[in-house]
Design an enzyme around this catalytic site. Structure first.
Site, PDB file in Angstrom:
ATOM      1  N   SER A 122     -21.096 128.211  37.241  1.00 10.30           N
ATOM      2  CA  SER A 122     -22.406 128.802  37.408  1.00 10.30           C
ATOM      3  C   SER A 122     -22.855 128.900  38.863  1.00 10.30           C
ATOM      4  O   SER A 122     -23.816 129.594  39.182  1.00 10.30           O
ATOM      5  CB  SER A 122     -23.438 127.992  36.608  1.00 10.30           C
ATOM      6  OG  SER A 122     -23.490 126.651  37.061  1.00 10.30           O
ATOM      7  N   SER A 160     -18.345 124.295  37.440  1.00  9.10           N
ATOM      8  CA  SER A 160     -19.284 125.208  38.098  1.00  9.10           C
ATOM      9  C   SER A 160     -19.304 125.124  39.610  1.00  9.10           C
ATOM     10  O   SER A 160     -19.900 125.979  40.259  1.00  9.10           O
ATOM     11  CB  SER A 160     -20.706 124.974  37.566  1.00  9.10           C
ATOM     12  OG  SER A 160     -20.809 125.397  36.225  1.00  9.10           O
ATOM     13  N   LYS A 216     -27.923 126.526  45.492  1.00 16.61           N
ATOM     14  CA  LYS A 216     -27.917 127.123  44.151  1.00 16.61           C
ATOM     15  C   LYS A 216     -29.339 127.136  43.591  1.00 16.61           C
ATOM     16  O   LYS A 216     -30.053 126.133  43.666  1.00 16.61           O
ATOM     17  CB  LYS A 216     -26.990 126.293  43.261  1.00 16.61           C
ATOM     18  CG  LYS A 216     -26.802 126.788  41.846  1.00 16.61           C
ATOM     19  CD  LYS A 216     -25.845 125.851  41.125  1.00 16.61           C
ATOM     20  CE  LYS A 216     -25.538 126.298  39.715  1.00 16.61           C
ATOM     21  NZ  LYS A 216     -24.560 125.381  39.062  1.00 16.61           N
TER      22      LYS A 216
END
Length: 535
Positions: A206, A230, A131
């Site tokens: 996210s 997330s 990420k």
């Protein structure tokens, strides 16, 4: 309990005004990486893409395949699908191939045998993705903030460093929502990421880029973070596995934005992957010696566990009803557990879950032990630069001049009216739920609970249902470990799934149950067989 004035205001802003904003958004939103002309992802042709990470590592150690071949297979797949899903935002392919060649040379020269390599380098030669909110040396670390366009990481975040030390090879970084606080992985730096099962739908946030690249078979293992779902929401929407560990087991250092106030106790870093068997090895590597207290290698007898099922949150007015297909999927899990294991799954209602959003919101905004308030979202948007005025940014956004997404602006606007301290009622609900769940789960309990009330929504639709993340967010506040498991596909070809919630430091129970559910329901399914309507 009636909605507070603040909650009524939030509903009005994000639902009532949302209709007008959504119409404008459709005209202004950047379309980068969103090629709607393709009807489906190309099918997987290289069999290496269907092999779990630990099995790949074993094949590489045994010289049945080279690391270069594995890494090249994933590079080819990413180059094939990323123009459609826009999940990877910066690659390091040349460096990854060089590192893979070094791995193959090391294996050729190793004289200690396979067992030595497995013990020292359990993920040797296996590619992974990260990420973009985490630091990965030489890669951007903007978290989708335009003003951080030029930020390049000089070091690796601890979990990333540990994976590299275990022999894994990073391929690049993946997209996330602006500042990691929204269900849609969209920002004005990298554009919008698509769901591999339907390009018109969101991959979640996210860690949506991670979910999308994994679901599309462009990666086999990845690194995500979770402060409100997330890891678990993208894992659910993209049909893969994701684990939010017991709080404090995996380091959160090396992420932007950093957690402040009480948030460090709610934020968790954890593994995301396509195959359940990779969850425990990844968690052991990412957590290092901190995982010793989890006894992850202890055998789990599923027949000796106590299982519970909660079908929904009790009917919060802020949250959507649970989709019938998800209700049926959870019911099928209950029936399968009872038939296969001979256990009785107890159906429960936990009335405090009705206040999940209020609990999450209040505690996220609460001051830390030092009395300091957490950094406001508007301050994070400014990133030590010019102060962000949410109303002015909204005006700029309507004419296409804002550097921020509507979701980020809306959150900053709502924050202006939020209480700085939780109400006594919400504190009571949180403490009551904490006591009830800890007593219920103990050291041998597993709770089945929906991962989200809806299947993966279409792009921008979360603007109308902003509180649906409450199904995952409440467990961050409670500090309980949770594993998200895929359960096949819906009639629309979208992933189904559910959460497995266990007591603190009992991660091995949900992880073992995840392995069982993968065998029972098939785990990850290739998305390329799902037709996607062109526009």
């Amino acid at each position: 309990m009636a909605l507070t004035r603040f909650e009524r205001f939030v509903v009005w802003v994000l639902r009532g005004a949302g209709g007008m904003l959504f119409a404008v958004f459709q005209l202004l939103a950047p379309r980068r990486g969103s090629e709607r002309s393709a009807r489906r992802l190309p099918p997987i042709t290289n069999p290496l893409l269907r092999v779990p990470a630990m099995q790949l590592a074993r094949m590489i150690r045994r010289r049945e395949v080279t690391s270069v071949e594995v890494v090249q297979a994933y590079i080819d797949r990413i180059q094939e699908i990323n123009p459609l899903i826009n999940a990877m935002v910066k690659d390091r392919f040349p460096s990854a191939l060089q590192e893979a060649a070094q791995v193959d040379k090391l294996i050729e020269e190793e004289t200690g045998g396979e067992d030595v390599l497995e013990d020292r380098l359990p993920l040797l030669g296996v590619p992974f993705t990260v990420k973009e909110a985490f630091t990965l040396q030489g890669m951007p670390n903007s978290t989708g903030l335009v003003t951080r366009r030029g930020v390049i990481s000089a070091t690796d975040a601890p979990p990333v460093a540990l994976l590299k030390r275990a022999g894994a090879i990073p391929l690049g970084v993946t997209n996330c929502s602006e500042l990691c606080m929204w269900l849609e992985s969209h920002n004005h730096l990298y554009g919008i990421t698509n769901n591999p099962y339907d390009l018109e739908r969101i991959p979640g946030g996210s860690s949506g880029g991670e979910g999308s690249i994994l679901g599309g078979a462009g990666s086999v293992i990845g690194v995500g973070s979770d402060v409100g779902g997330s890891i678990r929401i993208p894992a659910f929407f993209n049909g893969v596995f994701g684990h939010k560990p017991t709080s404090g087991v995996v380091s959160n250092v090396g992420q932007f934005p950093p957690a402040t106030g009480q948030q460090p106790g709610f934020l968790c870093t954890g593994p995301m992957c396509r195959y359940a068997q990779d969850l425990v090895p990844m968690l052991r590597v990412m957590g290092g010696h901190q995982t010793d207290r989890l006894s992850l290698l202890s055998e789990v007898d599923l027949k000796s566990l106590r299982f519970f099922s909660v079908a929904h949150d009790g009917g919060s007015l802020l949250v959507s009803p649970v989709d019938r297909q998800l209700v049926l999927a959870q019911r099928r899990v209950v029936e399968r557990l009872e038939a296969d294991l001979g256990v009785e799954v107890q159906q429960l209602k936990l009335p405090q879950l009705k206040y999940s959003f209020q609990i999450w919101s209040a505690m996220m905004g609460a001051p830390g032990k030092d009395g300091k308030q957490p950094t406001s979202f508007a301050e994070l948007m400014a990133d030590h630069g010019t102060k962000v005025w949410p109303l002015w940014e909204m005006a700029k956004w309507t004419v296409g001049l804002s550097k921020h997404t509507m979701a980020a602006i809306g959150l900053a606007l709502v924050e202006m009216f939020q209480r700085s301290h939780p109400t006594e009622f919400i504190i009571q609900q949180k403490e009551s739920l904490q006591r009830d769940l800890e007593e219920l789960l103990g050291t041998d309990g597993v709770l089945l609970y929906p991962s989200h009330p809806q299947l993966a929504p279409k792009h921008h639709h979360p603007l109308f249902t902003p509180f649906n993340f409450s199904y995952t967010g409440v467990f961050n506040i409670l500090g309980l470990p949770v594993t998200q498991c895929p359960l096949g596909l819906s009639t629309e070809g979208l992933p189904l799934g559910l959460q497995l919630v266990v007591g603190k430091q009992q991660d091995r129970l949900s992880l073992a149950t995840a392995v069982y559910l993968e065998k029972a329901f098939g785990g990850w399914r290739e998305p390329g067989t799902t037709t996607i309507e062109a526009t």
